[in-house]
Design an enzyme around this catalytic site. Structure first.
Site, PDB file in Angstrom:
ATOM      1  N   GLU A 147      -2.292   4.315  -3.722  1.00 42.52           N
ATOM      2  CA  GLU A 147      -0.862   4.381  -2.784  1.00 42.52           C
ATOM      3  C   GLU A 147       0.070   3.650  -3.464  1.00 42.52           C
ATOM      4  OE1 GLU A 147      -0.669   6.711  -0.237  1.00 42.52           O
ATOM      5  OE2 GLU A 147      -2.768   6.768   0.476  1.00 42.52           O
ATOM      6  N   ALA A 197       2.162  17.372  -0.929  1.00 42.97           N
ATOM      7  CA  ALA A 197       3.467  17.462  -1.406  1.00 42.97           C
ATOM      8  C   ALA A 197       4.626  16.548  -1.414  1.00 42.97           C
ATOM      9  CB  ALA A 197       3.929  18.930  -0.515  1.00 42.97           C
ATOM     10  N   SER A 253       1.309   8.323  -2.191  1.00 39.06           N
ATOM     11  CA  SER A 253       2.146   7.381  -1.754  1.00 39.06           C
ATOM     12  C   SER A 253       2.063   7.408  -0.117  1.00 39.06           C
ATOM     13  CB  SER A 253       3.584   7.488  -2.350  1.00 39.06           C
ATOM     14  OG  SER A 253       4.190   8.410  -1.584  1.00 39.06           O
TER      15      SER A 253
HETATM   16 ZN   LIG Z   1      -1.045  11.231   0.303  1.00 40.73          ZN
END
Ligand SMILES: [Zn+2]
Length: 429
Positions: free
Chosen positions: A382, A183, A307
């Site tokens: 990422e 989230a 990320s």
């Molecule tokens: Zn993650």
């Protein structure tokens, strides 16, 4: 006077929502050998590891109020070097609010085409869903809005099917891109929205729509995402409750809940950020992604956007290499190179590799399940987590100035991924 009081009250209520993070400190930790790395990466609740430590890279951990001194003492006693990057993370959260509010004010002055995304803020769930609906209504020949199912709290998990042949051309591969399974990783959302814009509204690479079908899911974890806006900005998991009496801790890490090496690199403690749930696919959100992955054997690429860390990762999460590791690696390098070529000089280069070797072993991930379900090119991205000049750690926070560049740069990687897929299919033909 009443008006003045109203403003005052409103400001306090905006800032009050970050109280839970007041005096939480963000530590950067330099682990110099395997023992120190292992110590850091095994830190248990209530520490919140933002970035795992490796030989090359410092680990980052958010330490809650009441544990800061204790944690420092422990690092000293173990001879581990550290820097406190942010003394009170609540200050950073308030800065994020302020930067976003400033942008929102300037946006209100303009009249925008509402089929284009404003890449100066992070849309909330309602805005995303409205946007998907508008796109599907305005471009019915290309975009179809689908609800893949309901989240734990009953929200639709929406995605767009994008195709100029109504998903009927059996010779086209499908690329499935998804964001916000975690989230708090807000910066991943603009990339999926930008992908929709570039595939439907403002097409500049016609071959991407002529040669591929697309499934784009911007918010894979809608309950958690909603909560990260109005409950706790650093919420990662879904909102599954009822696991512990009184819900002292709740939520399942959806990216540990898939049925692949389940339980090997995750936690059975619901209080941790990597709690894997009561069973594989116990959560409706991971079931939705599973069902999409099995819905069509034309899905040949799956990109799960997270990320942060400037990485493109592939399986397996245990550190073993899949049969097609070479292809995965070459495709990863091509995507990373495409991003590295357009990124700002101050930003770190993307690195590519097996998730466990580059990062840390993890099990039950969507990426690994994609591979297990037969999608050959399954990756985790990422995205970067730095502010300008590379010296300031942004982590999960978003600098509005970086939203558009981040979306555009990541899209270069995704595009390159599509071209890589096309090239290996041609070689096989
Ligand atoms: Zn993650």
């Amino acid at each position: 006077m009443r008006w003045f009081l109203g403003i005052f009250v409103c400001i306090s209520c905006v800032y009050a929502r970050h109280e839970q993070y007041d005096q939480s400190a963000l530590f950067s930790v330099k682990a110099k050998d395997a023992e120190q790395i292992n110590y850091f990466n095994s830190l248990d609740y209530p520490m919140d590891i933002w970035l795992y430590a490796t030989q090359e890279r410092n680990g980052l951990v958010l330490v809650p109020k009441g544990y800061v001194q204790q944690f420092q003492d422990e690092l000293y006693s173990k001879g581990i070097e550290f820097v406190i990057e942010v003394e009170n993370i609540k200050d950073s959260l308030e800065l994020e609010d302020k930067l976003r509010a400033d942008k929102a004010r300037s946006r209100a002055m303009r009249s925008d085409n509402d089929l284009l995304v404003n890449f100066d803020d992070i849309y909330n769930l309602t805005e995303v869903n409205n946007y998907l609906k508008k796109i599907a209504e305005a471009y019915p020949d290309v975009a179809t809005l689908v609800s893949g199912g309901k989240s734990f709290e009953g929200r639709d998990i929406n995605y767009l099917k994008i195709s100029n042949s109504n998903f009927q051309n059996a010779s086209k591969p499908i690329i499935f891109v998804e964001s916000l399974l975690h989230a708090r990783e807000w910066v991943t959302l603009p990339t999926t929205l930008y992908a929709i814009e570039k595939l439907v509204v403002n097409v500049t690479d016609q071959d991407l729509i002529d040669d591929f079908d697309w499934i784009i899911m911007p918010v894979a974890n809608p309950d958690g995402y909603e909560f990260s806006h109005d409950g706790g900005r650093f919420w990662r998991k879904n909102r599954r409750n009822g696991i512990l009496p009184g819900d002292v801790c709740l939520g399942v890490d959806l990216n540990r809940n898939f049925d692949v090496f389940y339980g090997l690199g995750s936690s059975n403690n619901v209080c941790t950020e990597i709690y894997h749930g009561t069973a594989p696919f116990s959560e409706p959100e991971s079931q939705v992604i599973r069902d999409i992955l099995h819905s069509d054997d034309r899905i040949e690429m799956f990109l799960d956007l997270h990320s942060f860390g400037n990485l493109i990762l592939y399986g397996w999460g245990t550190g073993e290499l899949p049969e097609n590791a070479f292809s995965l690696h070459v495709g990863g390098i091509q995507m990373a190179t495409a991003i590295n070529e357009v990124k700002e000089d101050w930003n770190l280069n993307y690195r590519v590799g097996n998730a466990a070797l580059v990062l840390y072993p993890a099990s039950g991930t969507a990426m690994d399940y994609g591979l297990k379900a037969g999608v050959p090119l399954s990756y985790t991205y990422e995205l970067p987590g730095l502010r300008n000049f590379g010296s300031t750690i942004l982590g999960f926070l978003v600098d509005p100035e970086f939203i558009k560049p981040s979306a555009v740069q990541t899209w270069e990687g995704i595009k390159e991924g599509a071209y890589f897929l096309r090239s290996i299919r041609r070689n096989l033909a």
